[in-house]
Design a protein around this motif. Structure first.
Motif, mmCIF file in Angstrom:
data_model
loop_
_atom_site.group_PDB
_atom_site.id
_atom_site.type_symbol
_atom_site.label_atom_id
_atom_site.label_comp_id
_atom_site.label_asym_id
_atom_site.label_seq_id
_atom_site.Cartn_x
_atom_site.Cartn_y
_atom_site.Cartn_z
ATOM 1 N N THR A 1 0.930 -1.354 0.042
ATOM 2 C CA THR A 1 0.138 -0.072 -0.159
ATOM 3 C C THR A 1 1.091 1.400 -0.172
ATOM 4 O O THR A 1 0.538 2.236 -0.683
ATOM 5 N N ILE A 2 1.965 1.251 0.661
ATOM 6 C CA ILE A 2 2.811 2.393 0.844
ATOM 7 C C ILE A 2 3.242 2.670 -0.531
ATOM 8 O O ILE A 2 3.498 3.668 -1.049
ATOM 9 N N LYS A 3 3.930 1.526 -1.410
ATOM 10 C CA LYS A 3 4.408 1.598 -2.720
ATOM 11 C C LYS A 3 3.319 2.359 -3.525
ATOM 12 O O LYS A 3 3.579 3.397 -4.212
ATOM 13 N N ASN A 4 2.037 1.882 -3.282
ATOM 14 C CA ASN A 4 1.038 2.321 -4.326
ATOM 15 C C ASN A 4 0.888 3.877 -3.822
ATOM 16 O O ASN A 4 0.463 4.584 -4.562
ATOM 17 N N LEU A 5 0.584 4.155 -2.715
ATOM 18 C CA LEU A 5 0.405 5.349 -2.283
ATOM 19 C C LEU A 5 1.385 6.301 -2.695
ATOM 20 O O LEU A 5 1.365 7.548 -3.270
ATOM 21 N N TYR A 6 2.880 6.010 -2.767
ATOM 22 C CA TYR A 6 3.894 6.550 -3.202
ATOM 23 C C TYR A 6 3.822 6.905 -4.690
ATOM 24 O O TYR A 6 3.970 8.110 -4.955
ATOM 25 N N LEU A 7 3.296 6.080 -5.326
ATOM 26 C CA LEU A 7 3.315 6.189 -6.619
ATOM 27 C C LEU A 7 2.104 6.907 -7.359
ATOM 28 O O LEU A 7 2.018 7.761 -8.240
ATOM 29 N N ASN A 8 0.855 6.683 -6.735
ATOM 30 C CA ASN A 8 -0.320 7.170 -7.325
ATOM 31 C C ASN A 8 -1.025 8.322 -6.299
ATOM 32 O O ASN A 8 -1.763 8.799 -6.920
ATOM 33 N N LEU B 1 2.089 10.404 -1.790
ATOM 34 C CA LEU B 1 2.603 10.119 -0.435
ATOM 35 C C LEU B 1 3.580 11.196 0.121
ATOM 36 O O LEU B 1 3.420 11.591 1.147
ATOM 37 N N ILE B 2 4.589 11.353 -0.744
ATOM 38 C CA ILE B 2 5.669 12.460 -0.087
ATOM 39 C C ILE B 2 4.877 13.850 0.224
ATOM 40 O O ILE B 2 5.337 14.330 1.324
ATOM 41 N N GLY B 3 4.064 14.361 -0.649
ATOM 42 C CA GLY B 3 3.326 15.616 -0.455
ATOM 43 C C GLY B 3 2.710 15.472 0.885
ATOM 44 O O GLY B 3 2.621 16.200 1.626
ATOM 45 N N HIS B 4 1.869 14.317 1.110
ATOM 46 C CA HIS B 4 1.213 14.274 2.408
ATOM 47 C C HIS B 4 2.171 14.274 3.735
ATOM 48 O O HIS B 4 1.851 15.019 4.617
ATOM 49 N N ILE B 5 3.221 13.422 3.683
ATOM 50 C CA ILE B 5 4.200 13.492 4.552
ATOM 51 C C ILE B 5 4.780 14.896 4.942
ATOM 52 O O ILE B 5 4.737 15.469 5.999
ATOM 53 N N PHE C 1 -13.155 2.635 3.594
ATOM 54 C CA PHE C 1 -13.326 1.563 4.170
ATOM 55 C C PHE C 1 -11.875 0.741 3.569
ATOM 56 O O PHE C 1 -11.858 -0.345 3.468
ATOM 57 N N ASN C 2 -10.928 1.500 3.280
ATOM 58 C CA ASN C 2 -9.430 1.039 2.930
ATOM 59 C C ASN C 2 -8.645 0.721 4.140
ATOM 60 O O ASN C 2 -7.995 1.952 4.187
ATOM 61 N N LEU C 3 -8.804 -0.176 4.927
ATOM 62 C CA LEU C 3 -7.981 -0.221 6.037
ATOM 63 C C LEU C 3 -6.655 -0.509 6.009
ATOM 64 O O LEU C 3 -5.754 -0.141 6.867
ATOM 65 N N ASP C 4 -6.215 -1.034 4.873
ATOM 66 C CA ASP C 4 -4.607 -0.897 4.334
ATOM 67 C C ASP C 4 -4.071 0.292 4.375
ATOM 68 O O ASP C 4 -3.028 0.474 4.892
ATOM 69 N N MET C 5 -4.933 1.280 4.088
ATOM 70 C CA MET C 5 -4.319 2.786 3.818
ATOM 71 C C MET C 5 -4.270 3.128 5.196
ATOM 72 O O MET C 5 -3.257 3.883 5.424
ATOM 73 N N GLY D 1 -0.950 4.471 7.107
ATOM 74 C CA GLY D 1 -0.662 5.985 7.678
ATOM 75 C C GLY D 1 -0.414 5.963 8.902
ATOM 76 O O GLY D 1 0.889 6.759 9.174
ATOM 77 N N ILE D 2 -0.746 5.032 9.804
ATOM 78 C CA ILE D 2 -0.250 4.932 10.997
ATOM 79 C C ILE D 2 1.233 4.272 10.955
ATOM 80 O O ILE D 2 1.826 4.912 11.882
ATOM 81 N N VAL D 3 1.529 3.437 10.361
ATOM 82 C CA VAL D 3 2.832 2.933 10.492
ATOM 83 C C VAL D 3 3.910 4.165 9.853
ATOM 84 O O VAL D 3 4.978 4.305 10.745
ATOM 85 N N ILE D 4 3.606 5.017 9.076
ATOM 86 C CA ILE D 4 4.282 5.952 8.585
ATOM 87 C C ILE D 4 4.496 7.134 9.749
ATOM 88 O O ILE D 4 5.488 7.631 10.077
ATOM 89 N N LEU D 5 3.426 7.198 10.519
ATOM 90 C CA LEU D 5 3.176 8.133 11.510
ATOM 91 C C LEU D 5 4.157 7.900 12.506
ATOM 92 O O LEU D 5 4.779 8.573 13.078
ATOM 93 N N ILE D 6 4.129 6.642 12.905
ATOM 94 C CA ILE D 6 5.092 5.977 13.985
ATOM 95 C C ILE D 6 6.488 6.107 13.678
ATOM 96 O O ILE D 6 7.179 6.796 14.522
ATOM 97 N N ILE D 7 6.977 5.977 12.553
ATOM 98 C CA ILE D 7 8.360 6.257 11.953
ATOM 99 C C ILE D 7 8.655 7.730 12.194
ATOM 100 O O ILE D 7 9.629 7.939 12.463
#
Lengths: 260, 252
Positions: free
Chosen positions: A57-64, A67-71, A228-232, A236-242
């Motif tokens: 999902t992170i890969k997908n978020l990054y490509l489509n 993701l970098i913008g959100h971060i 209802f995309n819980l992978d997303m 998000g939570i994992v990236i936030l932790i990091i």
């Protein structure tokens, strides 16, 4: 170097290796458990996702999904709120310390404001500040200011009374005492309050993004929930932790440098 | 002898929510030029209050304090109170800096004092690299930097261990004498008071009144450590001890 000294150093190094090994083991164990439990459907993979799906999902978020913008949005808001928070806390703490009577007057109101769950003010903030970044920063400030003011103010209050007396023996003015004693003496407290402040700021920013935002990690998490995309959501939570971990480490590093 | 400071019928009353506390009652004494006077008394009797009033850090309730012409008082506190973020020399210059008298001449004077009293090597050090005794000497230099005529010392050695206490009181005595200063010291250590002073003022328990004033006579005046061996030392010790012990009996 004596043999005993070498043994002592060896002992320290061995302890460090044990700590790091176990830290890695715990993380790896957690990830493997999560993956397996999800794969064999012992936990619901739709709700709890899995490490492999999170990476995908992170890969997908990054490509489509930029993701970098959100971060960057979240980081930008955090940085602004953090700097504003520290500066304002410092100024307000000085005013409260210098004018004790003012402090006595507003004390019950500060206590009230402190015990109020700030998120309850969210809707109000949006109406006043508008549905934009300003609201998010105000939200974060509400959360980090009180803690900031209190820790800096306590630092001022803990200054050695003998030092204050020394300044008084020289007939020092209040400004002299403030500039030559109060502020330099609480340098350490102020630096130590940064760590607490960065955590508080991040909480505020994410809370703000939950309430109103078009981008940022908080937005990603809320958006994921809505579709209802819980992978997303998990990603998000994992990236936030990091991110929060890295920010905390950076502040700790700065703290070490400044206190040396 | 030239009278520098004259205190007449000094009174101090503190107010709390419940009642009034009489801290100082009718104290009268004079200080003459070049004298070293000590004040002893039971702890909590109001010795420090007296010094605070003399140095304008507290207000008197009644009485008069006459200071000869425009003499300056210098106050040296119990704790050496070094600012840890300033170098030793900058700590010593703090008073001058606050009084806006930090000019080349005064800086030279302070550096001169450091040199004279063997502290030149520590000018650029941090205060925490110095021993307690050294810090106390720096604190004295910090007070002397403002060129006071009368030094007011509030238990200046009480935070030091016994060994350094004897040594530092010798040093401080020597510095005060060499700089030709008049000194008024508060202490609770009888031996210290008797060995260092020309006169000892004994105060009573609260409200503090003057119980006795002793002029210390010695066979030969020397340094405080030498004075402890004087044959009159024990005599004065005994007298003052009895003055102070009276209160314990009354209390119990």
């Amino acid at each position: 170097m004596t043999k005993e000294h070498l043994n002592y150093l060896k002992k320290i190094r061995r302890e460090k290796i044990i700590v790091i090994t176990f830290q890695i083991l715990i993380l790896a164990g957690f990830l493997i458990m999560w993956e397996l439990l999800s794969k064999y459907k012992i936990i619901n993979p739709f709700i709890f996702s899995s490490p492999s799906k999170v990476i995908e999902t992170i890969k997908n978020l990054y490509l489509n999904y930029n993701l970098i913008g959100h971060i960057l949005t979240t980081l930008y808001e955090t940085l602004i709120a953090f700097i504003l928070g520290i500066t304002l806390s410092f100024i307000i703490a000085i005013i409260l310390y210098e004018f004790k009577i003012l402090n006595k007057i507003i004390d019950p109101y500060l206590t009230m404001l402190n015990s109020l769950p700030k998120v309850a003010l969210g809707p109000l903030i949006i109406i006043i500040a508008g549905a934009n970044t300003k609201s998010i920063i105000v939200m974060a400030l509400l959360i980090n200011l009180i803690v900031g003011i209190m820790s800096i103010y306590n630092g001022f209050n803990n200054i050695d009374k003998d030092l204050i007396k020394l300044f008084k023996t020289f007939n020092a003015s209040r400004l002299d005492i403030l500039l030559k004693l109060t502020i330099p003496a609480s340098y350490k407290t102020i630096i130590s309050s940064l760590k607490l402040n960065i955590s508080m700021t991040l909480i505020g920013v994410i809370m703000g993004e939950f309430l109103v935002s078009q981008s940022g990690l908080g937005y990603l998490i809320i958006y994921g929930t809505q579709v209802f995309n819980l992978d997303m959501v998990m990603s998000g939570i994992v990236i936030l932790i990091i991110i929060s971990f890295v920010l905390y480490k950076i502040i700790t590093y700065i703290e070490k440098k400044l206190l040396k | 002898m030239n009278k520098l400071l004259s205190i007449k019928n000094l009174n101090k009353v503190y107010y709390s929510k419940k009642d009034e506390i009489e801290a100082i009652k009718d104290i009268t004494f004079d200080i003459y030029e070049g004298e070293f006077v000590s004040i002893v008394g039971p702890s909590g009797c109001g010795k420090s209050t007296l010094l605070n009033i003399l140095t304008n850090m507290d207000t008197k309730t009644k009485g008069t304090i006459e200071l000869n012409k425009n003499l300056k008082l210098g106050y040296m506190l119990q704790s050496d109170s070094m600012l840890p973020w300033r170098k030793v020399i900058d700590n010593a210059l703090l008073g001058l800096e606050i009084k806006k008298e930090k000019n080349t001449e005064n800086i030279q004077y302070v550096r001169g004092l450091f040199k004279k009293y063997g502290l030149s090597n520590f000018l650029e050090k941090c205060p925490n690299e110095l021993s307690g005794g050294m810090r106390q000497r720096v604190a004295l230099i910090r007070t002397l930097a403002l060129k006071p005529d009368i030094l007011i010392l509030d238990e200046p050695f009480s935070k030091l261990d016994y060994q350094s206490r004897l040594k530092v009181s010798d040093d401080v005595y020597k510095i005060i004498k060499e700089e030709g200063k008049t000194a008024l010291m508060v202490t609770h250590d009888l031996a210290e008071a008797i060995s260092i002073s020309d006169r000892v003022i004994v105060l009573s328990d609260r409200p503090c009144e003057i119980k006795n004033i002793y002029k210390i006579r010695r066979e030969k005046n020397g340094s405080p450590i030498e004075n402890r061996k004087d044959k009159n030392f024990a005599y004065y010790y005994d007298l003052i001890w009895k003055d102070l012990a009276y209160h314990d009996e009354r209390a119990s």
